[in-house]
Write a protein that holds these residues in place. Sequence first.
Motif, PDB file in Angstrom:
ATOM      1  N   SER A  88      15.730  12.148  -4.373  1.00 27.07           N
ATOM      2  CA  SER A  88      15.259  12.182  -2.985  1.00 27.07           C
ATOM      3  C   SER A  88      16.228  11.527  -2.007  1.00 27.07           C
ATOM      4  N   ASP A  89      17.066  10.592  -2.474  1.00 24.15           N
ATOM      5  CA  ASP A  89      18.038   9.927  -1.599  1.00 24.15           C
ATOM      6  C   ASP A  89      19.454  10.482  -1.754  1.00 24.15           C
ATOM      7  N   PHE A  90      19.626  11.489  -2.606  1.00 26.78           N
ATOM      8  CA  PHE A  90      20.974  11.994  -2.879  1.00 26.78           C
ATOM      9  C   PHE A  90      21.459  12.848  -1.704  1.00 26.78           C
ATOM     10  N   ALA A  91      22.660  12.557  -1.241  1.00 21.32           N
ATOM     11  CA  ALA A  91      23.245  13.308  -0.125  1.00 21.32           C
ATOM     12  C   ALA A  91      24.109  14.433  -0.684  1.00 21.32           C
ATOM     13  N   PHE A  92      23.553  15.631  -0.756  1.00 22.48           N
ATOM     14  CA  PHE A  92      24.284  16.771  -1.291  1.00 22.48           C
ATOM     15  C   PHE A  92      25.391  17.202  -0.330  1.00 22.48           C
ATOM     16  N   LYS A  93      26.433  17.794  -0.900  1.00 26.52           N
ATOM     17  CA  LYS A  93      27.448  18.446  -0.072  1.00 26.52           C
ATOM     18  C   LYS A  93      26.802  19.652   0.604  1.00 26.52           C
ATOM     19  N   ASP A  94      27.501  20.250   1.573  1.00 26.64           N
ATOM     20  CA  ASP A  94      26.854  21.254   2.416  1.00 26.64           C
ATOM     21  C   ASP A  94      27.324  22.666   2.125  1.00 26.64           C
ATOM     22  N   PHE A  95      26.371  23.559   1.875  1.00 31.36           N
ATOM     23  CA  PHE A  95      26.628  24.997   1.787  1.00 31.36           C
ATOM     24  C   PHE A  95      25.360  25.720   2.186  1.00 31.36           C
ATOM     25  N   ARG A  96      25.497  26.781   2.981  1.00 27.61           N
ATOM     26  CA  ARG A  96      24.342  27.565   3.378  1.00 27.61           C
ATOM     27  C   ARG A  96      24.644  29.052   3.227  1.00 27.61           C
ATOM     28  N   SER A  97      23.661  29.771   2.699  1.00 28.32           N
ATOM     29  CA  SER A  97      23.834  31.202   2.468  1.00 28.32           C
ATOM     30  C   SER A  97      23.949  31.979   3.773  1.00 28.32           C
ATOM     31  N   SER A  98      23.306  31.466   4.823  1.00 28.60           N
ATOM     32  CA  SER A  98      23.336  32.128   6.132  1.00 28.60           C
ATOM     33  C   SER A  98      23.741  31.124   7.197  1.00 28.60           C
ATOM     34  N   PRO A  99      24.611  31.500   8.140  1.00 26.36           N
ATOM     35  CA  PRO A  99      24.964  30.595   9.230  1.00 26.36           C
ATOM     36  C   PRO A  99      23.884  30.528  10.309  1.00 26.36           C
ATOM     37  N   TYR A 100      22.889  31.399  10.210  1.00 27.53           N
ATOM     38  CA  TYR A 100      21.916  31.530  11.292  1.00 27.53           C
ATOM     39  C   TYR A 100      20.630  30.747  11.049  1.00 27.53           C
ATOM     40  N   LYS A 101      20.338  30.436   9.783  1.00 29.82           N
ATOM     41  CA  LYS A 101      19.156  29.627   9.472  1.00 29.82           C
ATOM     42  C   LYS A 101      19.496  28.704   8.312  1.00 29.82           C
ATOM     43  N   ALA A 102      18.704  27.661   8.164  1.00 30.87           N
ATOM     44  CA  ALA A 102      18.985  26.667   7.133  1.00 30.87           C
ATOM     45  C   ALA A 102      17.712  26.273   6.407  1.00 30.87           C
ATOM     46  N   TYR A 103      17.774  26.263   5.081  1.00 33.53           N
ATOM     47  CA  TYR A 103      16.690  25.716   4.269  1.00 33.53           C
ATOM     48  C   TYR A 103      16.879  24.210   4.170  1.00 33.53           C
ATOM     49  N   ILE A 104      15.788  23.471   4.363  1.00 36.14           N
ATOM     50  CA  ILE A 104      15.827  22.007   4.313  1.00 36.14           C
ATOM     51  C   ILE A 104      14.719  21.505   3.384  1.00 36.14           C
ATOM     52  N   ASN A 105      15.096  20.864   2.290  1.00 36.82           N
ATOM     53  CA  ASN A 105      14.088  20.254   1.419  1.00 36.82           C
ATOM     54  C   ASN A 105      13.514  19.011   2.100  1.00 36.82           C
ATOM     55  N   ILE A 106      12.178  18.903   2.119  1.00 34.33           N
ATOM     56  CA  ILE A 106      11.565  17.685   2.658  1.00 34.33           C
ATOM     57  C   ILE A 106      10.845  16.884   1.571  1.00 34.33           C
ATOM     58  N   SER A 107      10.642  17.498   0.416  1.00 34.72           N
ATOM     59  CA  SER A 107      10.047  16.778  -0.709  1.00 34.72           C
ATOM     60  C   SER A 107      10.450  17.473  -1.999  1.00 34.72           C
ATOM     61  N   ILE A 108      10.306  16.746  -3.106  1.00 36.66           N
ATOM     62  CA  ILE A 108      10.564  17.319  -4.424  1.00 36.66           C
ATOM     63  C   ILE A 108       9.363  17.033  -5.310  1.00 36.66           C
ATOM     64  N   GLY A 109       9.099  17.928  -6.262  1.00 32.69           N
ATOM     65  CA  GLY A 109       8.004  17.711  -7.189  1.00 32.69           C
ATOM     66  C   GLY A 109       6.643  18.059  -6.619  1.00 32.69           C
ATOM     67  N   CYS A 110       5.607  17.863  -7.448  1.00 30.32           N
ATOM     68  CA  CYS A 110       4.247  18.214  -7.067  1.00 30.32           C
ATOM     69  C   CYS A 110       3.258  17.312  -7.797  1.00 30.32           C
ATOM     70  N   ASP A 111       2.300  16.751  -7.038  1.00 29.38           N
ATOM     71  CA  ASP A 111       1.268  15.887  -7.619  1.00 29.38           C
ATOM     72  C   ASP A 111      -0.029  16.629  -7.921  1.00 29.38           C
ATOM     73  N   LYS A 112      -0.126  17.886  -7.523  1.00 31.63           N
ATOM     74  CA  LYS A 112      -1.350  18.632  -7.782  1.00 31.63           C
ATOM     75  C   LYS A 112      -1.482  18.946  -9.280  1.00 31.63           C
ATOM     76  N   GLN A 113      -2.711  19.141  -9.719  1.00 30.83           N
ATOM     77  CA  GLN A 113      -2.973  19.429 -11.125  1.00 30.83           C
ATOM     78  C   GLN A 113      -3.657  20.788 -11.286  1.00 30.83           C
ATOM     79  N   CYS A 114      -3.211  21.780 -10.532  1.00 24.68           N
ATOM     80  CA  CYS A 114      -3.787  23.121 -10.654  1.00 24.68           C
ATOM     81  C   CYS A 114      -3.682  23.582 -12.106  1.00 24.68           C
ATOM     82  N   THR A 115      -4.777  24.066 -12.640  1.00 24.80           N
ATOM     83  CA  THR A 115      -4.839  24.327 -14.076  1.00 24.80           C
ATOM     84  C   THR A 115      -3.987  25.506 -14.523  1.00 24.80           C
ATOM     85  N   PHE A 116      -3.547  26.346 -13.588  1.00 25.96           N
ATOM     86  CA  PHE A 116      -2.748  27.520 -13.930  1.00 25.96           C
ATOM     87  C   PHE A 116      -1.241  27.289 -13.779  1.00 25.96           C
TER      88      PHE A 116
END
Length: 433
Positions: A128-156
């Motif tokens: 969560s604190d790791f500063a990744f180097k920068d690459f983007r598939s598109s110059p027009y929009k950017a994906y930004i992770n705001i969290s990692i993992g999941c605490d939900k316990q959905c049975t499926f």
Amino acid sequence: MSKKLYIETLGCAMNVRDSEHMIAELNEKDDYVLTDDSKEADLILINTCSVREKPVQKLFSELGVFNKIKKEGAKIGVCGCTASHLGRDIIKRAPYVNFVLGARNVSKISEVLHKDKSVEIDINYDESDFAFKDFRSSPYKAYINISIGCDKQCTFCIVPKTRGDEISIPTDLILKECQKAVDSGAKELFLLGQNVNNYGRRFSGEHEKVNFTELLRRISKIEGLKRIRFTSPHPFHMDDEFLEEFAKNPKICKSMHMPLQSGSSKVLKDMKRGYTKEWFLNRVNKLKEMVPDVSLSTDIIVAFPGESDEDFEDTLDVVRQVEFEQIFSFKYSARPLTEAAEYTNTVDEEVGSERLSTLQDLHTEILDKNVAKQLGKVYEVYFEELRPDGYVAGRSDNNYLVKVKGSDELLGTLADVKITDVGRASLIGEIVK
């Protein structure tokens, strides 16, 4: 000379962003450049998905193909959720694989590359604190992770077993990444997390406690940013504050993915989703009151163990009431490491297939009716992709794919478009002068 990297990404938008992170790290630390030809690659990566059975089956057939066509000395790596799940078994089944890297260990890509038969799949590893180097598939929009993992316990769902516990990325890191993306030309940001509107529940260190609604407010203050999208919000966490910010903030695109999974409160309880049919419809109705032209998409699983005809009818009832613009629908597939995989009250395969067809036919009727209503409407479209036959494509604020005749001069621009022709997959229009 630069080495060549070929990467195949399966699954969700989070996998796309993980692939971008790996491309950036390998370019910076090992001088790899991308290639579209796997035969000339020095390194072949498959970034995998394990949400359903089919992508897992596809992995080993793909590995066999790559092993036959790869050039001498080329390495093959398996990454992502199936890597987390199967680990060393991948190398046992495909001994020519050089390393396995789990979905929670993306920052170790350069490290495992140089350790033959390395397996890094710790789902508790904290990036969560790791500063990744920068690459983007598109110059027009950017994906930004705001969290990692999941605490939900959905049975499926296998995701908590492949991506670990939920941790929010510090707000200051997110804002810096957003600013950097906008400074490099992106006008649209796409925020990613398993449950984005649960942001702020847990940080790995001492960080300012910020919830998702406040995060949206802060990101929207970035100058030059035109649009914010996000996926996936969890219906359980859709409080009034969040919905009101969604409605009133002009930079937040008026489309939302609301994963229903089932319209039956009984099945939702068996799935451990944490909400009822009534709660889901309450949130939808409140949203539509505030944003009448909001576009909604969803995920639906049919034939979950124990699903009766009445339960399935509840799902159809929700679909009729909400009229989703897009539905990602699947017949239940038991996944290993999940609670539902042990359930014995399975639904007959043929019944499941019939229910899936019924659901998809209903949605097609709804789609055809609603798409026809788009004729003559005017939408602001953000253009980001060249298409064949002289078209340029982009998305409306409420996520319709819109195409107009034009050239690359339109890329990265916003323009009002009047819809002149409609189809299920896309709309065609003309720019309003």
